[in-house]
Design an enzyme around this catalytic site. Structure first.
Site, short mmCIF file in Angstrom:
data_model
loop_
_atom_site.label_atom_id
_atom_site.label_comp_id
_atom_site.label_asym_id
_atom_site.label_seq_id
_atom_site.Cartn_x
_atom_site.Cartn_y
_atom_site.Cartn_z
N CYS A 88 0.86 -1.18 0.00
CA CYS A 88 0.00 0.00 0.00
C CYS A 88 0.90 1.23 0.00
CB CYS A 88 -0.85 0.06 1.27
SG CYS A 88 -2.04 -1.28 1.43
N CYS A 118 -2.84 -8.89 6.77
CA CYS A 118 -2.78 -7.86 5.74
C CYS A 118 -4.15 -7.22 5.70
CB CYS A 118 -2.44 -8.50 4.39
SG CYS A 118 -2.68 -7.37 3.01
N GLN A 176 -11.17 -10.30 -11.14
CA GLN A 176 -10.99 -9.03 -10.44
C GLN A 176 -10.82 -9.28 -8.94
OE1 GLN A 176 -10.83 -5.90 -11.53
NE2 GLN A 176 -11.57 -5.98 -13.64
N TYR A 210 -10.48 -6.30 -25.19
CA TYR A 210 -9.65 -6.60 -24.01
C TYR A 210 -10.55 -7.23 -22.95
CZ TYR A 210 -6.83 -2.90 -26.25
OH TYR A 210 -6.15 -2.12 -27.14
N GLU A 255 -9.80 -11.00 -26.81
CA GLU A 255 -8.77 -11.00 -25.76
C GLU A 255 -7.58 -11.80 -26.27
OE1 GLU A 255 -8.04 -10.22 -22.37
OE2 GLU A 255 -6.37 -11.60 -22.68
N ASP A 300 -11.28 -2.03 -22.36
CA ASP A 300 -10.72 -2.10 -21.00
C ASP A 300 -9.26 -2.55 -21.12
OD1 ASP A 300 -10.20 -2.41 -18.31
OD2 ASP A 300 -11.60 -4.07 -18.00
N CYS A 335 -7.34 1.73 -16.38
CA CYS A 335 -6.59 1.61 -15.12
C CYS A 335 -5.41 2.58 -15.12
CB CYS A 335 -6.12 0.18 -14.89
SG CYS A 335 -5.10 -0.46 -16.22
N1 SAH Z 1 -12.11 -6.60 -19.10
C1 SAH Z 1 -11.48 -7.58 -18.28
C2 SAH Z 1 -9.95 -7.57 -18.30
C3 SAH Z 1 -9.26 -6.27 -18.47
S1 SAH Z 1 -7.52 -6.35 -18.18
C4 SAH Z 1 -12.01 -7.50 -16.87
O1 SAH Z 1 -12.63 -6.53 -16.48
O2 SAH Z 1 -11.82 -8.43 -16.10
C5 SAH Z 1 -6.88 -6.13 -19.81
C6 SAH Z 1 -6.89 -7.38 -20.64
O3 SAH Z 1 -6.37 -7.07 -21.93
C7 SAH Z 1 -6.01 -8.52 -20.13
O4 SAH Z 1 -6.82 -9.66 -20.00
C8 SAH Z 1 -4.94 -8.70 -21.21
O5 SAH Z 1 -4.58 -10.05 -21.39
C9 SAH Z 1 -5.65 -8.19 -22.44
N2 SAH Z 1 -4.82 -7.69 -23.56
C10 SAH Z 1 -3.63 -7.09 -23.53
N3 SAH Z 1 -3.26 -6.67 -24.75
C11 SAH Z 1 -4.25 -7.03 -25.61
C12 SAH Z 1 -4.47 -6.85 -27.01
N4 SAH Z 1 -3.57 -6.25 -27.76
N5 SAH Z 1 -5.61 -7.32 -27.54
C13 SAH Z 1 -6.53 -7.94 -26.76
N6 SAH Z 1 -6.39 -8.13 -25.43
C14 SAH Z 1 -5.27 -7.68 -24.85
#
Ligand code: SAH
Length: 497
Positions: free
Chosen positions: A106, A201, A325, A354, A375, A423, A450
């Site tokens: 943290c 923790c 998550q 993603y 993904e 995402d 993020c």
């Molecule tokens: N939307 C999901 C995960 C988001 S994290 C959730 O909320 O749980 C971002 C994700 O993007 C990861 O799973 C990673 O493996 C993927 N990623 C990274 N680069 C990428 C790309 N070029 N094309 C597709 N996915 C990708």
């Protein structure tokens, strides 16, 4: 104030760095300075200013006046070590965690939670303005009338947790050997690979803490050896515990350096006896000399190979290595916002780029006509398909690949989304993906981010391409850390077209 300009003489001329010697910097290495802190970096260090020169000071908070020792000076900025807080921020608090300083997991526990949430909001605003060159309006008066273009983007106050502790559903604890012998497990001391034993923790679900404690005791009783990074010897590398917040189901994973687990039956018996609610006991084998936690092979020692949990109404199967998550309470808040921004009525085609294990895709599928998820990690797509089947969701399909390759293909095949959710990881969206979005022209884009810096960069490109950024909602997924998550809503703006 002890800071002086008395370094102009010999010490400066004899400096080993000639480029520094000719710079007239207001501070020098090893100097004791008193500094006003005017901000916080994205890594949680205080930003101090001395005559326009920037000093980064870990542990110092905005609004404070501190005494610090200069450790390193560069042309544009330097680093200093906090010696004393001269005037403390009214938001400074005693960090509740005893190992906060040593651990480093943290970064903001010495700041009140309210101040953390305000900073996260302001951090998003600053990035949108500075990097994205976007106009941000007032966040007050959150009525829909406020969302007009003249007023600028509405950046809402951060949605925080009512109880910002014990929020993590997964513990991954490295094991080691105490100096006097015996198994310990905890965390790596800051900037080192020395393991410090830890029993609690405060951001971890308390059941996880309790289980790790018990598993360590079982390991001690059974005389298990701890893995030693330097020699590559010893058996137990990590203990991983996962808990389904909604279901209460528990998984224990022993990560071992070698396929054989001596006394496996005794392990199973002891874990089952001491961990009520355990549904799955697994062994993951990792013999590589690496600090990656998991190896490729996972064996189920007892029970199921997955535990189940829910996000909203959607059920997810979580295996030892599945991405899921880690803050389930705030995940619902984040996805709830995503759903709201998507504005679905049931007739829409949606792309979730993603998509990971399809969490957002499946969350949205219940409200859309069809959802396409893409993904890059093949195992994640396998999980996504399995989770769709588990929930009887038949209007979601998933493809493995880079989103920037797959989306143009979908476009060619005539997929015409009304809404696209992205995402991406910290580095943001690939430019080719953003260009594809500008060709596809979905009515709405919902950007889950993020990293406010790459969010701002990408929003600028989308604005230039014809989208209007309407509102941004920061959501605190990781209280007491510097991570800042947010969701942005963009709509296709055809007023001038
Ligand atoms: N939307 C999901 C995960 C988001 S994290 C959730 O909320 O749980 C971002 C994700 O993007 C990861 O799973 C990673 O493996 C993927 N990623 C990274 N680069 C990428 C790309 N070029 N094309 C597709 N996915 C990708």
């Amino acid at each position: 104030m002890t800071r002086g300009r008395n370094r102009g003489g010999n010490s400066r001329n004899s400096s080993k760095a000639p480029s520094q010697a000719i710079l007239d910097l207001p501070v020098a290495k090893n100097e004791d300075v008193e500094v006003e802190i005017i901000g916080l970096t994205h890594e949680g260090e205080g930003v101090g200013r001395v005559e326009g020169y920037t000093l980064f000071i870990g542990g110092a908070l905005p609004g404070e006046r501190v005494r610090a020792k200069v450790l390193k000076v560069k042309k544009q900025y330097g680093y200093a070590k906090l010696i004393e807080v001269v005037v403390a921020s009214p938001d400074r608090i005693a960090p509740p965690c005893e190992i906060y300083k040593q651990c480093g997991g943290c970064q903001l526990q010495h700041w009140s939670y309210e101040a953390q949430l305000d900073w996260k909001h302001q951090h998003v605003v600053d990035n949108l303005e500075r990097i994205g060159k976007l106009k941000v309006g007032a966040a007050e008066g959150e009525t829909s009338e406020g969302l007009n273009e003249e007023a600028g983007i509405v950046v809402h106050p951060t949605l925080g947790m009512n109880d910002p502790w014990r929020y993590r559903n997964k513990a991954q604890v490295p094991m080691g050997l105490a100096e006097e012998g015996g198994l310990i497990g905890g965390f790596y001391a800051r900037n080192s690979h020395r393991i410090i034993d830890m029993d609690a923790c405060l951001i971890q679900h308390d059941q996880n803490d309790d289980i790790v404690r018990r598993v360590k005791a079982i390991g001690r009783e059974l005389g298990v050896t701890a893995y030693n990074e330097e020699t590559g010897e010893g058996l137990l590398r990590h203990v991983v515990v996962r808990v389904g917040f909604r279901t209460g189901e528990l998984m224990v994973v022993l990560v071992t350096n070698g396929a054989k687990l001596p006394l496996a039956e005794a392990w199973i018996e002891a874990i089952r006896a001491q961990v009520p609610g355990v549904e799955s006991i697994c062994q993951n084998i990792n013999t590589k000399r690496t600090n990656v936690i998991f190896g490729d092979v996972t064996k189920t020692l007892w029970g199921r190979d997955v535990i189940y949990d829910y996000i909203g109404d959607v059920k997810f199967a979580i295996s030892a290595r599945s991405f899921y998550q880690v803050n389930p309470v705030q995940t619902e808040v984040l996805y709830g916002k995503t759903l709201e921004y998507a504005g679905l009525t049931g007739s829409e085609t949606v792309i979730d780029a993603y998509c990971g294990i399809g969490t957002i895709s499946l969350f949205l599928a219940q409200h859309a006509k069809r959802v396409y998820g893409v993904e890059i990690v093949p195992e994640a797509i396998e999980d996504a398909r399995a989770n769709a089947a588990l929930n009887g969701i038949s209007n979601a399909e998933f493809e493995v690949g880079a989103a920037e390759d797959v989306m143009p293909r979908w476009l060619e095949q005539g997929v015409s989304p009304d809404v696209v959710v992205v995402d991406p990881p910290r580095k943001g969206c690939d430019e080719r993906l953003l260009e594809t979005l500008l060709t596809m022209q979905p009515e709405r884009i919902v950007y889950v981010s993020c990293n406010p810096a790459t969010l701002a960069r990408d929003l600028r490109l989308l604005e230039d391409g014809g989208y209007c950024v309407k509102e941004v909602q920061p959501v605190d997924m990781f209280p007491h850390t510097v991570h800042v998550e947010s969701v942005a809503l963009l709509v296709w703006d055809d007023t001038d077209r």
